[in-house]
Design a protein around this motif. Structure first.
Motif, PDB file in Angstrom:
ATOM      1  N   LEU A   1     -19.617  49.880   9.684  1.00  0.00           N
ATOM      2  CA  LEU A   1     -20.999  49.844  10.169  1.00  0.00           C
ATOM      3  C   LEU A   1     -21.944  50.522   9.188  1.00  0.00           C
ATOM      4  CD1 LEU A   1     -20.694  50.558  14.006  1.00  0.00           C
ATOM      5  CD2 LEU A   1     -21.383  48.438  12.900  1.00  0.00           C
ATOM      6  N   MET A   2     -21.527  51.672   8.672  1.00  0.00           N
ATOM      7  CA  MET A   2     -22.382  52.397   7.724  1.00  0.00           C
ATOM      8  C   MET A   2     -22.576  51.583   6.448  1.00  0.00           C
ATOM      9  SD  MET A   2     -23.332  55.017   9.312  1.00  0.00           S
ATOM     10  CE  MET A   2     -23.990  56.156   8.130  1.00  0.00           C
ATOM     11  N   GLU A   3     -21.492  50.944   5.964  1.00  0.00           N
ATOM     12  CA  GLU A   3     -21.604  50.123   4.753  1.00  0.00           C
ATOM     13  C   GLU A   3     -22.537  48.943   4.991  1.00  0.00           C
ATOM     14  OE1 GLU A   3     -17.731  48.934   3.512  1.00  0.00           O
ATOM     15  OE2 GLU A   3     -17.124  50.974   3.007  1.00  0.00           O
ATOM     16  N   SER A   4     -22.404  48.311   6.145  1.00  0.00           N
ATOM     17  CA  SER A   4     -23.258  47.140   6.415  1.00  0.00           C
ATOM     18  C   SER A   4     -24.717  47.551   6.571  1.00  0.00           C
ATOM     19  CB  SER A   4     -22.775  46.391   7.652  1.00  0.00           C
ATOM     20  OG  SER A   4     -22.972  47.157   8.821  1.00  0.00           O
TER      21      SER A   4
ATOM     22  N   GLY B   1     -26.053  50.177   5.061  1.00  0.00           N
ATOM     23  CA  GLY B   1     -26.496  50.557   3.727  1.00  0.00           C
ATOM     24  C   GLY B   1     -26.820  49.351   2.870  1.00  0.00           C
ATOM     25  N   GLU B   2     -26.004  48.295   2.963  1.00  0.00           N
ATOM     26  CA  GLU B   2     -26.255  47.082   2.206  1.00  0.00           C
ATOM     27  C   GLU B   2     -27.524  46.396   2.685  1.00  0.00           C
ATOM     28  OE1 GLU B   2     -22.841  44.525   2.282  1.00  0.00           O
ATOM     29  OE2 GLU B   2     -21.570  46.015   1.344  1.00  0.00           O
ATOM     30  N   GLY B   3     -27.774  46.451   3.972  1.00  0.00           N
ATOM     31  CA  GLY B   3     -28.975  45.834   4.542  1.00  0.00           C
ATOM     32  C   GLY B   3     -30.233  46.524   4.052  1.00  0.00           C
ATOM     33  N   GLN B   4     -30.176  47.846   3.866  1.00  0.00           N
ATOM     34  CA  GLN B   4     -31.343  48.590   3.420  1.00  0.00           C
ATOM     35  C   GLN B   4     -31.580  48.366   1.931  1.00  0.00           C
ATOM     36  OE1 GLN B   4     -30.537  52.608   4.574  1.00  0.00           O
ATOM     37  NE2 GLN B   4     -31.025  52.236   6.731  1.00  0.00           N
ATOM     38  N   LYS B   5     -30.506  48.192   1.140  1.00  0.00           N
ATOM     39  CA  LYS B   5     -30.673  48.005  -0.297  1.00  0.00           C
ATOM     40  C   LYS B   5     -31.372  46.695  -0.610  1.00  0.00           C
ATOM     41  CE  LYS B   5     -26.573  50.604  -1.629  1.00  0.00           C
ATOM     42  NZ  LYS B   5     -25.230  50.514  -2.190  1.00  0.00           N
ATOM     43  N   LYS B   6     -31.131  45.651   0.189  1.00  0.00           N
ATOM     44  CA  LYS B   6     -31.703  44.349  -0.075  1.00  0.00           C
ATOM     45  C   LYS B   6     -33.191  44.304   0.252  1.00  0.00           C
ATOM     46  CE  LYS B   6     -27.454  41.768   0.517  1.00  0.00           C
ATOM     47  NZ  LYS B   6     -26.730  40.760   1.257  1.00  0.00           N
ATOM     48  N   GLU B   7     -33.627  45.159   1.123  1.00  0.00           N
ATOM     49  CA  GLU B   7     -35.038  45.133   1.519  1.00  0.00           C
ATOM     50  C   GLU B   7     -35.925  45.722   0.523  1.00  0.00           C
ATOM     51  OE1 GLU B   7     -35.353  47.023   5.299  1.00  0.00           O
ATOM     52  OE2 GLU B   7     -34.155  45.532   6.267  1.00  0.00           O
TER      53      GLU B   7
END
Length: 92
Positions: free
Chosen positions: A81-84, A86-92
């Motif tokens: 969950l934390m990885e997903s 974190g990846e979601g925030q990096k793309k924004e």
């Protein structure tokens, strides 16, 4: 004449009733046999479980291992969950 035809009809009907009764009894006996076997197996299993001195230890071991596994799965799930996130925030 009608009386003799009526008697023959009753005889045929009686014969069918007897055959139906025999089939019903056969089915009931087969079901009773099946239930008796199930009851015997259950009784055997209960006696086996109650007389096995290692069983409480084995059950406790299984419970401990289950709790450890559940804890590891929950940790891994939190990491995913934390990885997903974190990846979601990096793309924004």
């Amino acid at each position: 004449m009608a009386e003799s035809e009526s008697l023959e009809g009753n005889s045929d009907n009686r014969g069918k009733n007897v055959e139906d009764f025999k089939m019903d009894m056969k089915e009931f006996l087969e079901e009773m046999e099946r239930l008796t076997v199930c009851a015997a197996r259950t009784a055997y299993d209960c006696v086996t479980i109650q007389t096995n001195p290692d069983l409480p230890n084995a059950v406790q071991h299984l419970e401990d291992v289950f709790l450890i596994c559940r804890e590891q799965i929950e940790k891994k799930w939190q990491e995913v969950l934390m990885e997903s996130r974190g990846e979601g925030q990096k793309k924004e």
